[in-house]
Design a protein around this motif. Structure first.
Motif, PDB file in Angstrom:
ATOM      1  N   ALA A   6       0.905  -1.134   0.012  1.00 24.23           N
ATOM      2  CA  ALA A   6       0.118  -0.076  -0.135  1.00 24.23           C
ATOM      3  C   ALA A   6       0.983   1.213  -0.043  1.00 24.23           C
ATOM      4  O   ALA A   6       2.080   1.156   0.474  1.00 24.23           O
ATOM      5  CB  ALA A   6      -0.790   0.089   1.300  1.00 24.23           C
ATOM      6  N   ARG A   7       0.441   2.259  -0.751  1.00 28.69           N
ATOM      7  CA  ARG A   7       0.974   3.545  -0.706  1.00 28.69           C
ATOM      8  C   ARG A   7       0.609   4.424   0.448  1.00 28.69           C
ATOM      9  O   ARG A   7      -0.756   4.695   0.584  1.00 28.69           O
ATOM     10  CB  ARG A   7       0.749   4.262  -2.046  1.00 28.69           C
ATOM     11  CG  ARG A   7       1.469   3.566  -3.286  1.00 28.69           C
ATOM     12  CD  ARG A   7       1.470   4.670  -4.393  1.00 28.69           C
ATOM     13  NE  ARG A   7       0.348   5.500  -4.557  1.00 28.69           N
ATOM     14  CZ  ARG A   7      -0.762   5.483  -5.258  1.00 28.69           C
ATOM     15  NH1 ARG A   7      -0.818   4.479  -6.360  1.00 28.69           N
ATOM     16  NH2 ARG A   7      -1.747   6.407  -5.334  1.00 28.69           N
ATOM     17  N   ILE A   8       1.419   4.968   1.200  1.00 28.91           N
ATOM     18  CA  ILE A   8       1.077   6.002   2.325  1.00 28.91           C
ATOM     19  C   ILE A   8       1.288   7.190   1.778  1.00 28.91           C
ATOM     20  O   ILE A   8       2.388   7.687   1.462  1.00 28.91           O
ATOM     21  CB  ILE A   8       1.872   5.796   3.562  1.00 28.91           C
ATOM     22  CG1 ILE A   8       1.860   4.092   3.927  1.00 28.91           C
ATOM     23  CG2 ILE A   8       1.548   6.524   4.720  1.00 28.91           C
ATOM     24  CD1 ILE A   8       0.469   3.488   4.139  1.00 28.91           C
ATOM     25  N   ALA A  62      -3.817   4.873   3.496  1.00 28.52           N
ATOM     26  CA  ALA A  62      -2.840   3.952   2.683  1.00 28.52           C
ATOM     27  C   ALA A  62      -3.761   3.475   1.627  1.00 28.52           C
ATOM     28  O   ALA A  62      -4.742   3.240   1.602  1.00 28.52           O
ATOM     29  CB  ALA A  62      -2.882   2.601   3.681  1.00 28.52           C
ATOM     30  N   ARG A  63      -3.211   3.439   0.219  1.00 24.66           N
ATOM     31  CA  ARG A  63      -3.942   3.311  -0.746  1.00 24.66           C
ATOM     32  C   ARG A  63      -3.520   1.717  -1.385  1.00 24.66           C
ATOM     33  O   ARG A  63      -2.314   1.542  -1.379  1.00 24.66           O
ATOM     34  CB  ARG A  63      -3.608   4.201  -1.926  1.00 24.66           C
ATOM     35  CG  ARG A  63      -4.243   5.620  -1.559  1.00 24.66           C
ATOM     36  CD  ARG A  63      -4.101   6.622  -2.858  1.00 24.66           C
ATOM     37  NE  ARG A  63      -4.450   8.035  -2.447  1.00 24.66           N
ATOM     38  CZ  ARG A  63      -5.411   8.457  -2.005  1.00 24.66           C
ATOM     39  NH1 ARG A  63      -6.668   7.675  -2.059  1.00 24.66           N
ATOM     40  NH2 ARG A  63      -5.574   9.621  -1.744  1.00 24.66           N
ATOM     41  N   ASP A  64      -4.618   1.207  -1.798  1.00 29.01           N
ATOM     42  CA  ASP A  64      -4.440   0.008  -2.575  1.00 29.01           C
ATOM     43  C   ASP A  64      -3.595   0.098  -3.893  1.00 29.01           C
ATOM     44  O   ASP A  64      -4.368   0.893  -4.554  1.00 29.01           O
ATOM     45  CB  ASP A  64      -5.723  -0.916  -2.468  1.00 29.01           C
ATOM     46  CG  ASP A  64      -5.479  -2.186  -3.031  1.00 29.01           C
ATOM     47  OD1 ASP A  64      -4.438  -2.630  -3.605  1.00 29.01           O
ATOM     48  OD2 ASP A  64      -6.528  -2.845  -2.935  1.00 29.01           O
ATOM     49  N   PRO A  65      -2.486  -0.532  -4.178  1.00 31.54           N
ATOM     50  CA  PRO A  65      -1.687  -0.109  -5.380  1.00 31.54           C
ATOM     51  C   PRO A  65      -2.600  -0.902  -6.556  1.00 31.54           C
ATOM     52  O   PRO A  65      -2.186  -0.778  -7.785  1.00 31.54           O
ATOM     53  CB  PRO A  65      -0.469  -0.646  -5.316  1.00 31.54           C
ATOM     54  CG  PRO A  65      -0.581  -1.715  -4.290  1.00 31.54           C
ATOM     55  CD  PRO A  65      -1.694  -1.474  -3.428  1.00 31.54           C
ATOM     56  N   ASN A  66      -3.393  -1.716  -6.348  1.00 29.10           N
ATOM     57  CA  ASN A  66      -4.319  -2.505  -7.320  1.00 29.10           C
ATOM     58  C   ASN A  66      -5.656  -2.252  -7.018  1.00 29.10           C
ATOM     59  O   ASN A  66      -6.655  -2.833  -6.718  1.00 29.10           O
ATOM     60  CB  ASN A  66      -3.965  -3.892  -7.268  1.00 29.10           C
ATOM     61  CG  ASN A  66      -2.521  -4.293  -7.157  1.00 29.10           C
ATOM     62  OD1 ASN A  66      -1.701  -3.817  -8.149  1.00 29.10           O
ATOM     63  ND2 ASN A  66      -2.326  -5.106  -6.175  1.00 29.10           N
ATOM     64  N   PRO A  67      -6.115  -1.076  -8.089  1.00 35.29           N
ATOM     65  CA  PRO A  67      -7.685  -0.648  -8.099  1.00 35.29           C
ATOM     66  C   PRO A  67      -8.461  -1.931  -8.394  1.00 35.29           C
ATOM     67  O   PRO A  67      -8.026  -2.540  -9.564  1.00 35.29           O
ATOM     68  CB  PRO A  67      -7.803   0.661  -8.760  1.00 35.29           C
ATOM     69  CG  PRO A  67      -6.320   0.817  -9.087  1.00 35.29           C
ATOM     70  CD  PRO A  67      -5.697  -0.217  -8.832  1.00 35.29           C
ATOM     71  N   ALA A  68      -9.668  -1.807  -7.860  1.00 36.38           N
ATOM     72  CA  ALA A  68     -10.687  -3.133  -8.072  1.00 36.38           C
ATOM     73  C   ALA A  68     -10.985  -2.634  -9.680  1.00 36.38           C
ATOM     74  O   ALA A  68     -11.404  -1.530  -9.988  1.00 36.38           O
ATOM     75  CB  ALA A  68     -11.805  -3.161  -7.083  1.00 36.38           C
ATOM     76  N   VAL A  82      -7.449   2.034   1.824  1.00 33.43           N
ATOM     77  CA  VAL A  82      -7.743   0.811   2.624  1.00 33.43           C
ATOM     78  C   VAL A  82      -7.275   0.948   4.294  1.00 33.43           C
ATOM     79  O   VAL A  82      -7.511   0.011   4.920  1.00 33.43           O
ATOM     80  CB  VAL A  82      -6.519  -0.515   2.254  1.00 33.43           C
ATOM     81  CG1 VAL A  82      -7.167  -0.750   0.573  1.00 33.43           C
ATOM     82  CG2 VAL A  82      -5.112  -0.139   2.430  1.00 33.43           C
ATOM     83  N   GLY A  83      -6.763   2.177   4.530  1.00 34.55           N
ATOM     84  CA  GLY A  83      -6.488   2.487   5.914  1.00 34.55           C
ATOM     85  C   GLY A  83      -6.433   4.057   6.047  1.00 34.55           C
ATOM     86  O   GLY A  83      -6.319   4.665   4.966  1.00 34.55           O
ATOM     87  N   PHE A  84      -6.351   4.501   7.148  1.00 34.12           N
ATOM     88  CA  PHE A  84      -6.006   5.862   7.701  1.00 34.12           C
ATOM     89  C   PHE A  84      -5.388   5.994   8.889  1.00 34.12           C
ATOM     90  O   PHE A  84      -5.649   5.209   9.647  1.00 34.12           O
ATOM     91  CB  PHE A  84      -7.421   7.014   7.474  1.00 34.12           C
ATOM     92  CG  PHE A  84      -8.136   6.719   8.422  1.00 34.12           C
ATOM     93  CD1 PHE A  84      -8.266   7.330   9.380  1.00 34.12           C
ATOM     94  CD2 PHE A  84      -9.183   5.647   8.423  1.00 34.12           C
ATOM     95  CE1 PHE A  84      -8.975   7.566  10.600  1.00 34.12           C
ATOM     96  CE2 PHE A  84     -10.144   5.492   9.594  1.00 34.12           C
ATOM     97  CZ  PHE A  84      -9.921   6.728  10.491  1.00 34.12           C
ATOM     98  N   VAL A  85      -4.728   6.953   9.080  1.00 31.07           N
ATOM     99  CA  VAL A  85      -4.265   7.505  10.415  1.00 31.07           C
ATOM    100  C   VAL A  85      -4.438   8.981  10.504  1.00 31.07           C
ATOM    101  O   VAL A  85      -4.019   9.641   9.837  1.00 31.07           O
ATOM    102  CB  VAL A  85      -2.799   7.006  10.862  1.00 31.07           C
ATOM    103  CG1 VAL A  85      -1.858   7.794   9.790  1.00 31.07           C
ATOM    104  CG2 VAL A  85      -2.355   7.289  12.241  1.00 31.07           C
ATOM    105  N   GLY A  86      -5.041   9.430  11.659  1.00 28.95           N
ATOM    106  CA  GLY A  86      -5.227  10.853  12.049  1.00 28.95           C
ATOM    107  C   GLY A  86      -4.047  11.133  13.285  1.00 28.95           C
ATOM    108  O   GLY A  86      -4.061  10.367  14.144  1.00 28.95           O
TER     109      GLY A  86
END
Length: 187
Positions: A6-8, A62-68, A82-86
């Motif tokens: 995943a790309r942050i 966090a981004r999924d590098p393989n989009p559906a 696919v996720g996040f942090v604050g």
């Protein structure tokens, strides 16, 4: 737990709805561990927080590098979060010996847990807080959420403060006859 693919990256305005949905899922899941925060009832408030955090730069996804890709060939143009942090620097009126950063929320979609996404998000938030001048990072985990507490312990977090709660309802409302010691610390 391996490295994630995943790309942050900083959240954008296009992420507001997805992160809001993930926060609602986070809050709903925390209720299993005794949280009293209502998930869906706080959607509008959280959406404002997410939008503000996009502007201030205090939110990473966090981004999924393989989009559906849909059966008709259509798919996500931008990889989905696919996720996040604050996170943020603690601001307040008290003078302190250290500048403290806080991680307010960390969430990874259940199907992506165990892949290192949460660790990558936490690491990125810590780096951002360090660059902003934080000397230490604080976060909270529910006492009953063993998985979260173990995750944070594996990443070097130690107990600093313990919050005690008491229900004022019918259960447990009997007085013990003992005077508790006053709370002297605000840190």
């Amino acid at each position: 737990m391996g490295e994630t693919d995943a790309r942050i990256e900083p959240a954008t305005a296009d992420d507001v709805d997805a992160v809001t949905d993930m926060w609602v899922a986070l809050a709903a899941g925390q209720r299993e561990h005794g949280a009293t925060l209502r998930a869906e009832a706080n959607r509008a408030t959280v959406r404002k927080w997410v939008a503000q955090s996009v502007v201030t730069g205090d939110l990473l996804v966090a981004r999924d590098p393989n989009p559906a890709v849909e059966a008709d060939g259509e798919g996500d143009r931008e990889p989905r979060p696919v996720g996040f942090v604050g996170f943020s620097l603690e601001r307040g009126d008290y003078e302190r010996d250290a500048v403290r950063g806080t991680v307010s929320n960390l969430f990874v979609l259940p199907e992506r847990r165990g892949e290192g996404v949460g660790a990558a998000l936490l690491d990125a938030a810590e780096r951002a807080l360090d660059e902003a001048g934080a000397d230490r990072v604080a976060l909270e985990a529910l006492a009953d959420n063993d998985r979260a507490r173990e995750f944070y312990a594996e990443h070097g977090y130690d107990r600093h403060r313990v919050e005690l709660t008491k229900s004022l309802g019918d259960e447990g409302s009997e007085e013990s006859g003992e005077d508790p010691e006053p709370a002297a610390e605000s840190d």
